[in-house]
Scaffold this motif. Structure first.
Motif, PDB file in Angstrom:
ATOM      1  N   LYS A 185       4.250  -6.453  -3.815  1.00  0.00           N
ATOM      2  CA  LYS A 185       4.471  -6.555  -2.365  1.00  0.00           C
ATOM      3  C   LYS A 185       3.716  -5.449  -1.629  1.00  0.00           C
ATOM      4  CE  LYS A 185       9.099  -8.603  -2.650  1.00  0.00           C
ATOM      5  NZ  LYS A 185      10.525  -8.365  -2.394  1.00  0.00           N
ATOM      6  N   ASN A 186       3.794  -4.224  -2.141  1.00  0.00           N
ATOM      7  CA  ASN A 186       3.085  -3.103  -1.496  1.00  0.00           C
ATOM      8  C   ASN A 186       1.576  -3.314  -1.524  1.00  0.00           C
ATOM      9  OD1 ASN A 186       5.437  -1.736  -0.874  1.00  0.00           O
ATOM     10  ND2 ASN A 186       5.441  -0.565  -2.786  1.00  0.00           N
ATOM     11  N   ARG A 187       1.052  -3.777  -2.661  1.00  0.00           N
ATOM     12  CA  ARG A 187      -0.393  -4.042  -2.785  1.00  0.00           C
ATOM     13  C   ARG A 187      -0.811  -5.135  -1.801  1.00  0.00           C
ATOM     14  NH1 ARG A 187      -5.096  -2.264  -3.000  1.00  0.00           N
ATOM     15  NH2 ARG A 187      -6.597  -3.410  -4.252  1.00  0.00           N
ATOM     16  N   THR A 188       0.032  -6.158  -1.651  1.00  0.00           N
ATOM     17  CA  THR A 188      -0.280  -7.255  -0.706  1.00  0.00           C
ATOM     18  C   THR A 188      -0.349  -6.728   0.717  1.00  0.00           C
ATOM     19  OG1 THR A 188       0.859  -8.811  -2.148  1.00  0.00           O
ATOM     20  CG2 THR A 188       0.499  -9.510   0.121  1.00  0.00           C
ATOM     21  N   ARG A 189       0.601  -5.885   1.109  1.00  0.00           N
ATOM     22  CA  ARG A 189       0.584  -5.322   2.466  1.00  0.00           C
ATOM     23  C   ARG A 189      -0.677  -4.487   2.703  1.00  0.00           C
ATOM     24  NH1 ARG A 189       6.091  -3.875   1.051  1.00  0.00           N
ATOM     25  NH2 ARG A 189       7.507  -5.446   1.899  1.00  0.00           N
ATOM     26  N   GLN A 190      -1.069  -3.695   1.710  1.00  0.00           N
ATOM     27  CA  GLN A 190      -2.274  -2.862   1.839  1.00  0.00           C
ATOM     28  C   GLN A 190      -3.521  -3.729   2.020  1.00  0.00           C
ATOM     29  OE1 GLN A 190      -2.255  -0.504  -1.703  1.00  0.00           O
ATOM     30  NE2 GLN A 190      -0.593   0.860  -1.000  1.00  0.00           N
ATOM     31  N   LEU A 191      -3.629  -4.794   1.207  1.00  0.00           N
ATOM     32  CA  LEU A 191      -4.799  -5.676   1.317  1.00  0.00           C
ATOM     33  C   LEU A 191      -4.821  -6.398   2.661  1.00  0.00           C
ATOM     34  CD1 LEU A 191      -4.868  -7.175  -2.295  1.00  0.00           C
ATOM     35  CD2 LEU A 191      -6.528  -5.584  -1.291  1.00  0.00           C
ATOM     36  N   GLU A 192      -3.663  -6.862   3.139  1.00  0.00           N
ATOM     37  CA  GLU A 192      -3.599  -7.535   4.446  1.00  0.00           C
ATOM     38  C   GLU A 192      -4.055  -6.585   5.557  1.00  0.00           C
ATOM     39  OE1 GLU A 192       0.099 -10.702   3.806  1.00  0.00           O
ATOM     40  OE2 GLU A 192       0.463  -8.754   4.747  1.00  0.00           O
TER      41      GLU A 192
END
Length: 196
Positions: A172-179
């Motif tokens: 989830k954290n990685r997804t937020r960073q990429l977004e």
């Protein structure tokens, strides 16, 4: 037009029943006091000046009987007044006034509970419908992944299905960073992503 049966209780009937009950109660209390006095006569006191006369005993017994009758009469009178009030309201068409107040409270609670459950049911149904739409979008999009990308996708699916909370939070954290790095978080037009 309200038609009442001939055998309905009237004020005179209720007053008659109350008076009869009071009369019987007075007689009963007097009999009990008399019986107690005759079966267990008072002991003769060594001091004749402190002896209680029969008249004093009768006065005490009468006072006790009167107090008992008065308390009974108050309760019966209150019950008779309540019954008369309800009968009057029924006869004069004020049915709502004859219904006890506690039944209104129960009715209001039941209506509020039914409204709350109804709202919750339709809210959950709507949420479920949105989740099904996202599921179909995801199923369609995963068809286009191939090779190494598909292996990574299956690994992430496995983490969200049976992985630990730490592994899920990491994705989830990685997804937020990429977004954020690609400015994709500003392009959600048809749904609001959850941050849970």
């Amino acid at each position: 037009k309200v038609v009442l049966p001939d055998n309905i209780a009237t004020k005179e009937n209720i007053v008659g029943v109350v008076n009869k009950a009071l009369h019987l109660m007075t007689d009963y209390v007097a009999e009990v006091v008399t019986k107690l006095y005759t079966e267990n006569p008072p002991q003769k006191s060594p001091n004749p000046a402190s002896e209680i006369s029969d008249e004093q005993i009768e006065k005490i017994a009468q006072k006790a009987a009167d107090k008992a009758v008065n308390k009974r009469y108050e309760k019966l009178d209150a019950t008779a007044d309540t019954a008369m009030h309800r009968i009057y309201n029924l006869v004069n068409g004020a049915v709502w006034a004859a219904i006890p107040k506690w039944s209104y409270i129960i009715f209001i609670i039941a209506v509020l509970a039914a409204g709350g459950f109804g709202y919750g049911f339709f809210y959950q149904l709507n949420e479920n419908s949105k989740l099904k739409d996202v599921e179909w979008l995801y199923r369609y999009e995963r068809l286009w992944w191939e090779g190494k990308q598909q292996e990574d996708l299956l690994r992430r699916e496995k983490i969200f299905a049976v992985g630990t909370q730490h592994e899920q939070d990491s994705i989830k954290n990685r997804t937020r960073q990429l977004e954020k790095s690609r400015h994709i978080e500003e392009t959600f037009l048809y749904f609001n992503p959850t941050e849970k």
